[in-house]
Write a protein that holds these residues in place. Structure first.
Motif, short mmCIF file in Angstrom:
data_model
loop_
_atom_site.label_atom_id
_atom_site.label_comp_id
_atom_site.label_asym_id
_atom_site.label_seq_id
_atom_site.Cartn_x
_atom_site.Cartn_y
_atom_site.Cartn_z
N VAL A 101 0.86 -1.18 0.00
CA VAL A 101 0.00 0.00 0.00
C VAL A 101 0.90 1.23 0.00
O VAL A 101 1.78 1.36 0.84
CB VAL A 101 -0.93 0.02 1.22
CG1 VAL A 101 -1.78 1.27 1.23
CG2 VAL A 101 -1.82 -1.22 1.24
N LEU A 102 0.66 2.12 -0.98
CA LEU A 102 1.40 3.37 -1.08
C LEU A 102 0.48 4.48 -0.54
O LEU A 102 -0.31 5.06 -1.28
CB LEU A 102 1.80 3.64 -2.53
CG LEU A 102 2.52 2.49 -3.23
CD1 LEU A 102 2.62 2.73 -4.72
CD2 LEU A 102 3.88 2.27 -2.62
N VAL A 103 0.58 4.76 0.75
CA VAL A 103 -0.36 5.65 1.43
C VAL A 103 -0.31 7.07 0.88
O VAL A 103 -1.35 7.67 0.62
CB VAL A 103 -0.09 5.66 2.96
CG1 VAL A 103 -1.05 6.59 3.67
CG2 VAL A 103 -0.21 4.26 3.52
N GLU A 104 0.87 7.61 0.69
CA GLU A 104 1.00 8.99 0.22
C GLU A 104 0.39 9.20 -1.16
O GLU A 104 -0.16 10.26 -1.44
CB GLU A 104 2.48 9.40 0.20
CG GLU A 104 3.10 9.52 1.57
CD GLU A 104 2.45 10.58 2.45
OE1 GLU A 104 2.13 11.66 1.94
OE2 GLU A 104 2.25 10.29 3.65
N LYS A 105 0.48 8.19 -2.02
CA LYS A 105 -0.06 8.30 -3.37
C LYS A 105 -1.48 7.75 -3.49
O LYS A 105 -2.06 7.77 -4.57
CB LYS A 105 0.85 7.56 -4.36
CG LYS A 105 2.21 8.18 -4.50
CD LYS A 105 3.03 7.45 -5.53
CE LYS A 105 4.38 8.10 -5.71
NZ LYS A 105 5.19 7.42 -6.71
N GLN A 106 -2.04 7.22 -2.38
CA GLN A 106 -3.39 6.63 -2.36
C GLN A 106 -3.53 5.50 -3.38
O GLN A 106 -4.51 5.38 -4.08
CB GLN A 106 -4.44 7.71 -2.65
CG GLN A 106 -4.45 8.84 -1.66
CD GLN A 106 -5.66 8.81 -0.77
OE1 GLN A 106 -6.74 8.47 -1.20
NE2 GLN A 106 -5.46 9.12 0.48
N ARG A 107 -2.50 4.66 -3.46
CA ARG A 107 -2.50 3.55 -4.41
C ARG A 107 -2.09 2.26 -3.73
O ARG A 107 -1.51 2.28 -2.65
CB ARG A 107 -1.55 3.86 -5.58
CG ARG A 107 -2.03 5.00 -6.42
CD ARG A 107 -1.11 5.33 -7.57
NE ARG A 107 -1.73 6.32 -8.42
CZ ARG A 107 -2.48 6.02 -9.47
NH1 ARG A 107 -2.69 4.78 -9.81
NH2 ARG A 107 -3.03 6.98 -10.20
N ALA A 108 -2.41 1.15 -4.38
CA ALA A 108 -2.04 -0.16 -3.85
C ALA A 108 -1.59 -1.05 -5.00
O ALA A 108 -2.04 -0.88 -6.14
CB ALA A 108 -3.22 -0.80 -3.14
N ILE A 109 -0.70 -1.98 -4.69
CA ILE A 109 -0.26 -2.96 -5.67
C ILE A 109 -0.97 -4.27 -5.31
O ILE A 109 -0.84 -4.77 -4.19
CB ILE A 109 1.26 -3.13 -5.65
CG1 ILE A 109 1.92 -1.80 -6.06
CG2 ILE A 109 1.70 -4.25 -6.58
CD1 ILE A 109 3.42 -1.79 -5.96
N VAL A 110 -1.74 -4.80 -6.27
CA VAL A 110 -2.54 -6.00 -6.05
C VAL A 110 -2.00 -7.12 -6.93
O VAL A 110 -1.70 -6.91 -8.12
CB VAL A 110 -4.03 -5.73 -6.38
CG1 VAL A 110 -4.87 -6.96 -6.12
CG2 VAL A 110 -4.55 -4.55 -5.58
#
Length: 106
Positions: A29-38
């Motif tokens: 989870v990339l919190v600062e960019k509001q993204r996740a790798i699934v």
């Protein structure tokens, strides 16, 4: 710092985009960019130079980050997308509860 509704190792379903309907486990989870790798979602081809890790080099498929607004947690009971609620237990801990079934999300 922003809070997100998903964490690493959650089972999620993709709600929008090219991979709509696919499910997978959250790897990062990339919190600062509001993204996740699934895992297995939003695959891209990357050209790699030969290195110690990839002696042959060439084209490698890997997951790219996807925005968390396009992801939803999977209800542990029904296996469908659900929203979450955060409740406190008797001992004061916060737990995530699936809105559809009321089950605790581990």
């Amino acid at each position: 710092m922003n809070k997100l509704h998903i964490k690493r190792d959650d089972k999620v379903i993709v709600l929008a985009g090219e991979d709509k309907g696919k499910t997978g486990k959250v790897l990062k989870v990339l919190v600062e960019k509001q993204r996740a790798i699934v895992e297995g979602v939003n695959m891209v081809s990357k050209n790699m130079k030969p290195s110690a890790k990839y002696p042959q080099g060439g084209i490698i498929k890997q997951e790219a980050p996807i925005h968390v607004s396009n992801l939803s947690l999977i209800d542990p009971k029904s296996g469908k997308a659900t929203r979450i609620a955060i409740k406190r237990t008797e001992d004061g801990k916060k737990v995530r509860i699936a809105k559809k079934s009321g089950e605790e999300i581990k």
